[in-house]
Design a protein around this motif. Sequence first.
Motif, PDB file in Angstrom:
ATOM      1  N   HIS A 222     -10.722 -21.783   0.804  1.00  0.00           N
ATOM      2  CA  HIS A 222      -9.384 -21.411   1.250  1.00  0.00           C
ATOM      3  C   HIS A 222      -8.635 -20.585   0.203  1.00  0.00           C
ATOM      4  N   GLU A 223      -9.015 -20.720  -1.066  1.00  0.00           N
ATOM      5  CA  GLU A 223      -8.351 -19.921  -2.101  1.00  0.00           C
ATOM      6  C   GLU A 223      -8.644 -18.438  -1.918  1.00  0.00           C
ATOM      7  N   GLN A 224      -9.848 -18.100  -1.472  1.00  0.00           N
ATOM      8  CA  GLN A 224     -10.166 -16.692  -1.203  1.00  0.00           C
ATOM      9  C   GLN A 224      -9.284 -16.138  -0.082  1.00  0.00           C
ATOM     10  N   ILE A 225      -9.082 -16.947   0.935  1.00  0.00           N
ATOM     11  CA  ILE A 225      -8.247 -16.504   2.052  1.00  0.00           C
ATOM     12  C   ILE A 225      -6.801 -16.377   1.618  1.00  0.00           C
ATOM     13  N   LEU A 226      -6.330 -17.314   0.817  1.00  0.00           N
ATOM     14  CA  LEU A 226      -4.959 -17.213   0.306  1.00  0.00           C
ATOM     15  C   LEU A 226      -4.773 -15.953  -0.546  1.00  0.00           C
ATOM     16  N   LYS A 227      -5.797 -15.641  -1.336  1.00  0.00           N
ATOM     17  CA  LYS A 227      -5.731 -14.428  -2.147  1.00  0.00           C
ATOM     18  C   LYS A 227      -5.674 -13.186  -1.274  1.00  0.00           C
ATOM     19  N   LEU A 228      -6.469 -13.166  -0.182  1.00  0.00           N
ATOM     20  CA  LEU A 228      -6.437 -12.039   0.746  1.00  0.00           C
ATOM     21  C   LEU A 228      -5.065 -11.916   1.397  1.00  0.00           C
ATOM     22  N   LEU A 229      -4.470 -13.031   1.755  1.00  0.00           N
ATOM     23  CA  LEU A 229      -3.131 -12.996   2.352  1.00  0.00           C
ATOM     24  C   LEU A 229      -2.103 -12.428   1.374  1.00  0.00           C
ATOM     25  N   GLU A 230      -2.197 -12.844   0.119  1.00  0.00           N
ATOM     26  CA  GLU A 230      -1.256 -12.341  -0.882  1.00  0.00           C
ATOM     27  C   GLU A 230      -1.458 -10.842  -1.125  1.00  0.00           C
ATOM     28  N   GLU A 231      -2.705 -10.406  -1.178  1.00  0.00           N
ATOM     29  CA  GLU A 231      -2.961  -8.975  -1.370  1.00  0.00           C
ATOM     30  C   GLU A 231      -2.458  -8.166  -0.184  1.00  0.00           C
ATOM     31  N   THR A 232      -2.635  -8.692   1.006  1.00  0.00           N
ATOM     32  CA  THR A 232      -2.165  -7.983   2.198  1.00  0.00           C
ATOM     33  C   THR A 232      -0.645  -7.914   2.218  1.00  0.00           C
ATOM     34  N   ILE A 233       0.020  -8.962   1.780  1.00  0.00           N
ATOM     35  CA  ILE A 233       1.488  -8.949   1.718  1.00  0.00           C
ATOM     36  C   ILE A 233       1.963  -7.880   0.748  1.00  0.00           C
ATOM     37  N   GLU A 234       1.277  -7.741  -0.393  1.00  0.00           N
ATOM     38  CA  GLU A 234       1.646  -6.712  -1.367  1.00  0.00           C
ATOM     39  C   GLU A 234       1.433  -5.312  -0.806  1.00  0.00           C
ATOM     40  N   LEU A 235       0.302  -5.088  -0.140  1.00  0.00           N
ATOM     41  CA  LEU A 235       0.055  -3.780   0.471  1.00  0.00           C
ATOM     42  C   LEU A 235       1.095  -3.465   1.535  1.00  0.00           C
ATOM     43  N   LEU A 236       1.457  -4.478   2.289  1.00  0.00           N
ATOM     44  CA  LEU A 236       2.443  -4.279   3.356  1.00  0.00           C
ATOM     45  C   LEU A 236       3.807  -3.930   2.778  1.00  0.00           C
ATOM     46  N   SER A 237       4.159  -4.571   1.673  1.00  0.00           N
ATOM     47  CA  SER A 237       5.472  -4.292   1.074  1.00  0.00           C
ATOM     48  C   SER A 237       5.553  -2.875   0.519  1.00  0.00           C
ATOM     49  N   GLY A 238       4.411  -2.315   0.135  1.00  0.00           N
ATOM     50  CA  GLY A 238       4.423  -0.946  -0.403  1.00  0.00           C
ATOM     51  C   GLY A 238       4.222   0.122   0.644  1.00  0.00           C
ATOM     52  N   SER A 239       4.010  -0.256   1.898  1.00  0.00           N
ATOM     53  CA  SER A 239       3.787   0.732   2.965  1.00  0.00           C
ATOM     54  C   SER A 239       5.113   1.309   3.439  1.00  0.00           C
ATOM     55  N   ASP A 240       5.101   2.610   3.731  1.00  0.00           N
ATOM     56  CA  ASP A 240       6.303   3.272   4.252  1.00  0.00           C
ATOM     57  C   ASP A 240       6.039   3.877   5.627  1.00  0.00           C
ATOM     58  N   LYS A 241       5.003   3.395   6.320  1.00  0.00           N
ATOM     59  CA  LYS A 241       4.632   3.931   7.625  1.00  0.00           C
ATOM     60  C   LYS A 241       5.100   3.047   8.777  1.00  0.00           C
ATOM     61  N   MET A 242       5.912   2.067   8.472  1.00  0.00           N
ATOM     62  CA  MET A 242       6.409   1.161   9.514  1.00  0.00           C
ATOM     63  C   MET A 242       7.916   1.077   9.429  1.00  0.00           C
ATOM     64  N   LEU A 243       8.508   0.693  10.531  1.00  0.00           N
ATOM     65  CA  LEU A 243       9.939   0.418  10.546  1.00  0.00           C
ATOM     66  C   LEU A 243      10.219  -0.819   9.689  1.00  0.00           C
ATOM     67  N   PRO A 244      11.341  -0.837   8.988  1.00  0.00           N
ATOM     68  CA  PRO A 244      11.618  -1.972   8.088  1.00  0.00           C
ATOM     69  C   PRO A 244      11.585  -3.320   8.789  1.00  0.00           C
ATOM     70  N   GLU A 245      12.174  -3.380  10.011  1.00  0.00           N
ATOM     71  CA  GLU A 245      12.207  -4.677  10.676  1.00  0.00           C
ATOM     72  C   GLU A 245      10.809  -5.115  11.114  1.00  0.00           C
ATOM     73  N   VAL A 246       9.943  -4.159  11.477  1.00  0.00           N
ATOM     74  CA  VAL A 246       8.569  -4.491  11.862  1.00  0.00           C
ATOM     75  C   VAL A 246       7.790  -4.949  10.636  1.00  0.00           C
ATOM     76  N   LYS A 247       7.955  -4.255   9.535  1.00  0.00           N
ATOM     77  CA  LYS A 247       7.260  -4.638   8.303  1.00  0.00           C
ATOM     78  C   LYS A 247       7.718  -6.021   7.834  1.00  0.00           C
ATOM     79  N   SER A 248       9.021  -6.285   7.974  1.00  0.00           N
ATOM     80  CA  SER A 248       9.538  -7.597   7.592  1.00  0.00           C
ATOM     81  C   SER A 248       8.961  -8.693   8.485  1.00  0.00           C
TER      82      SER A 248
END
Length: 762
Positions: A222-248
């Motif tokens: 489960h730690e690997q999955i948690l790490k993937l979730l955290e990495e995906t959250i970071e990538l999502l926060s740096g994306s500028d291709k979505m509307l702010p409310e959708v990204k949130s």
Amino acid sequence: MHSDGVSVLSQQVAGLGIDDGPNKPSAFGAYEQEPPSAPKLQSKGVIAMDITEQFTNAAQKLDVGQLIKDPDFTLFESVGALEIMDPKMDSGFLEPGETMEDDYDFSQALLPEEIIGIIDQLLCHEMAWHMGYPLSQTIFTSLYIDRLLMPTPTSLEQTYFDKGGSCSVDEPLTLQVLRAYCLGLIKTCWFVNNRVRSEHYYEEEDFVTHTYNRSLLDRLDHEQILKLLEETIELLSGSDKMLPEVKSALSCRLRFRAKFLRTVEMAPSRTTPGLKAVWNELLDFLPELKLSSKLGKPVPKSFSVKVQRKLASTVPPRPIAQVSQEAAFDHLERLCRDASVVVEVLEYHDSHSLFTFVMLFQARKPQPSVYVRTLLQHYLFGDMIILGTMSIRQIIDEDLASTVLPANKLLDRGNDDIEVPTDPRFNMASRMELFRSRAAGTYLDILRTICQNRCRIRRTLCHTISDWDNLQLDAEEIDQDLRQFTKEEPIVDRAISSEPIYAFPLSSWAYFYKLRQMEWIVQMGFELEIYQPDELPTMYWYLQYLAKTRARHLERIRACLMRNVSASRSRIRTTQGGDEYTTALAFNNFSTLEAAATYGFADALSSLFAVLARLSLLPVLPRPYSDAATRYDVRMKPFLSISLPEPIPPAELEELVAQPRESPLALLSFAAESVAAAKRAFEILAKLGPAEAFCQGYHEGWAQNVRESLKACIFAGVSIAAVKRAVEATGGKGQIRLRVDIPKAGERYHDWWVVPKVVPLA
């Protein structure tokens, strides 16, 4: 892999028909037409005839509820009667032009709004699984979940939706968000499923743990999955291709899933501090999840019932479980709140408070989910260590001390160190250990039983009281053996009995708990609506009979306690000894007050319903297959095998309930006095603090329970007064102009107290 040969063959078989015209009927067209004529069989050994009319005429003569069964119609014939090529029964049946699998493109890019829609639908399916639906009708209907699980992945590199490999390099962010969420969801289900399976529950009735030969990511940490979730959250926060409310909204869902996964992984721990805060933090995600759910766009093609064809299942295909988002969020909120409350059981105060906590927590409406109930079982009995810190002996000894044996040498731990067989302390220790070995399982069975669903609690209690009856008989023998070592002096009171009176502490303790369970069985019968309206007078009379028996037994225990206090003043001057006697007397007073409130209220309702029955105001349903003797056997079946209190013969019970020698006004006056006394008792109970009421750790829930009983008591007084006025108005003659409504469970102030609503008629 698609099987073109199977598809072609299925289409050919589906195309076979009799008198098919150019307009081919639908697959269910046969159900909308007249039944076909009897087959024209040509055989010397078979004579075919149409029995439709005779069968219909015979069926119309059956009464409602009547069942006719052929003893020779076995399970083999039943299975053979299942209709092949019926889509309701045959998972391999294909409609014309239909394929075995869904033609879904997993490499297609999805809009962020569609990802929200899929995630929210997965959450609905997850909550539906917690509600009792199987995985085959919920989470496993997702094509994305199916894609992740087949074949079984052993690393994160094997979890990409596009099995071709191109997506592993240039995976779109939206698909990575969905993949990370799905992996977190599956692993969360793995923790939940393991917890439920490790405790006592009822398959299909409470929860379905069957995974249909699918692995819930057993080989992924489960730690690997948690790490993937955290990495995906970071990538999502740096994306500028979505509307702010959708990204949130997407970020909120990923953080929620990561928190949920961490929570279910930590939840079984009985030593981790702050578990209540962890569940409350998970609860904090709900407002944002609800608010942003409107941004989602459904993708119905990503869910399919066809997945069931690939699961290792022996049941016919079932439709996808449909749970609304509102219902799913409500269930999730209750799960988090109940889980945050159940953690408080780990803070031990005393044995009686523990019983109060478990009993009232399990009585919450709606009842806590199966996962929360299994958490409660784990906290109570995990590794046979009570609450993770206490032995079974500690709990039983404390319960004995606070009920019948305060500051008693029978519970002195120093007796265990004596090894001289002739020493009385050695013999006391050996006899007490024998009693504990017999009582431990029976004692813990009460707590384990209360952790089940409401119907199972009552059903199991009907069996456990027999164990307590046997324990009481065994305890009497041990009490007699212990007298020669404790040198107990009997009470000689000719006004009570010509025989010397001994305390019998161990059997008194067993008798007390047996009576409590007998009361619970009757009270839960009202909650579960087992009794018909015309049976309420009898069952409330029997409840008051049990409560009065318990009150008299408590008076006997109190007399023995006071005698021991007087005889041992010099020995209990120590703080510990004095505190134990104070606790025992306080519990005796509290239990006596509680019993008085119960038998007063039950006596009032029994008299009220007896008057309503005499005035023909209680509905009586037709019972063509039963009589009074049969109903007596059914209602009293749990108690007929009990030695004490002795069963009441049917004729005597009927007379005690109906009280034919008393007038309706006399019965109503008695009911008014009884309900007033019960009201005063409930008012006193409502003012007690946590320690005085032995409900430390759950005082708020206990106080709410008492307030609901008090409201029901006040309402009963109003109903009794209304019936009394109507009877007085007629002078005992003429028709009583009243309508009596019996509220259903959930519509009452308290489910254990069925108070009729009396409405005057114009």
